[in-house]
Design a protein around this motif. Structure first.
Motif, mmCIF file in Angstrom:
data_model
loop_
_atom_site.group_PDB
_atom_site.id
_atom_site.type_symbol
_atom_site.label_atom_id
_atom_site.label_comp_id
_atom_site.label_asym_id
_atom_site.label_seq_id
_atom_site.Cartn_x
_atom_site.Cartn_y
_atom_site.Cartn_z
ATOM 1 N N THR A 59 -11.659 -21.156 -33.157
ATOM 2 C CA THR A 59 -12.259 -20.407 -34.265
ATOM 3 C C THR A 59 -12.256 -18.920 -33.957
ATOM 4 O O THR A 59 -11.981 -18.095 -34.829
ATOM 5 N N ASP A 60 -12.544 -18.563 -32.716
ATOM 6 C CA ASP A 60 -12.534 -17.157 -32.314
ATOM 7 C C ASP A 60 -11.133 -16.555 -32.475
ATOM 8 O O ASP A 60 -10.986 -15.445 -32.995
ATOM 9 N N ARG A 61 -10.106 -17.276 -32.051
ATOM 10 C CA ARG A 61 -8.721 -16.772 -32.204
ATOM 11 C C ARG A 61 -8.345 -16.654 -33.684
ATOM 12 O O ARG A 61 -7.720 -15.673 -34.097
ATOM 13 N N LEU A 62 -8.737 -17.645 -34.487
ATOM 14 C CA LEU A 62 -8.468 -17.602 -35.929
ATOM 15 C C LEU A 62 -9.183 -16.403 -36.550
ATOM 16 O O LEU A 62 -8.595 -15.671 -37.360
ATOM 17 N N HIS A 63 -10.419 -16.187 -36.159
ATOM 18 C CA HIS A 63 -11.191 -15.061 -36.669
ATOM 19 C C HIS A 63 -10.494 -13.732 -36.368
ATOM 20 O O HIS A 63 -10.398 -12.858 -37.235
ATOM 21 N N GLU A 64 -9.997 -13.577 -35.150
ATOM 22 C CA GLU A 64 -9.291 -12.346 -34.776
ATOM 23 C C GLU A 64 -8.071 -12.118 -35.670
ATOM 24 O O GLU A 64 -7.814 -10.990 -36.097
ATOM 25 N N ARG A 65 -7.326 -13.166 -35.941
ATOM 26 C CA ARG A 65 -6.147 -13.043 -36.808
ATOM 27 C C ARG A 65 -6.549 -12.685 -38.234
ATOM 28 O O ARG A 65 -5.879 -11.869 -38.889
ATOM 29 N N ILE A 66 -7.631 -13.252 -38.719
ATOM 30 C CA ILE A 66 -8.085 -12.962 -40.081
ATOM 31 C C ILE A 66 -8.594 -11.528 -40.178
ATOM 32 O O ILE A 66 -8.292 -10.827 -41.149
ATOM 33 N N VAL A 67 -9.330 -11.075 -39.191
ATOM 34 C CA VAL A 67 -9.801 -9.684 -39.191
ATOM 35 C C VAL A 67 -8.607 -8.732 -39.216
ATOM 36 O O VAL A 67 -8.600 -7.740 -39.952
#
Length: 177
Positions: free
Chosen positions: A133-141
């Motif tokens: 989720t943290d990696r996905l969040h970084e990509r979305i940001v």
């Protein structure tokens, strides 16, 4: 000057990478990954996670509860952002509506602390979901910035350039604020 699509530009316009990214396979994959992670997390927390949390000690149980609530909140914000962008792609929402609605979606939450003694006591499946989720969040940001901040930056640069020209023409120095 013309772009890859033969459209003529004067060279001062911003290239809308973000807007194009929303219509790309990159976004579709991000959407699928995000929604799959939401489903996986819900299934885990309602199933195996519930039984795994019962086997934890008192401090680790508190950490599990805290991290699962944070995780759920992050994923709900991520899902809201993804659904809003998909609505723009499908013409259900205008980019302007998305820009004003975007303020309701919080992507600026603090990253999880993925270390320490309590972290290692959490079930491996929960830790894995949090990390993904943290990696996905970084990509979305990153994509969010490409979409919503790129358009504002060139205009500010053009204004700054014009102010500098005026200051030079009148022999004054520009004062940064």
């Amino acid at each position: 000057m013309s772009d890859l699509f033969g459209k003529s530009h004067s060279g001062t316009e911003a290239i809308a990478f973000g807007a194009r990214a929303l219509n790309s396979e990159l976004f579709r994959e991000l959407f699928r990954e995000g929604m799959a992670l939401v489903e996986e997390t819900a299934s885990y927390l309602d199933g195996d996670g519930r039984s795994e949390s019962r086997a934890l000690g008192r401090a680790a149980t508190l950490a599990y509860s805290t991290e699962s609530m944070r995780l759920t909140t992050r994923l709900m914000q991520i899902a809201s952002w993804l659904l809003m962008q998909r609505a723009v792609n499908e013409g259900e929402m205008s980019p302007e509506q998305a820009r004003s609605e975007k303020n309701k979606v919080r992507l600026d939450f603090q990253a999880p602390v993925m270390s320490g003694p309590l972290w290692s006591e959490l079930p491996a499946a929960l830790r894995s979901i949090i990390e993904r989720t943290d990696r996905l969040h970084e990509r979305i940001v990153h994509m969010d910035k490409a979409i919503y901040e790129t358009a504002a930056e060139p205009a500010a640069n053009l204004v700054a350039r014009d102010i500098d020209r005026l200051a030079n023409a009148f022999g004054a120095r520009r004062v940064e604020s």
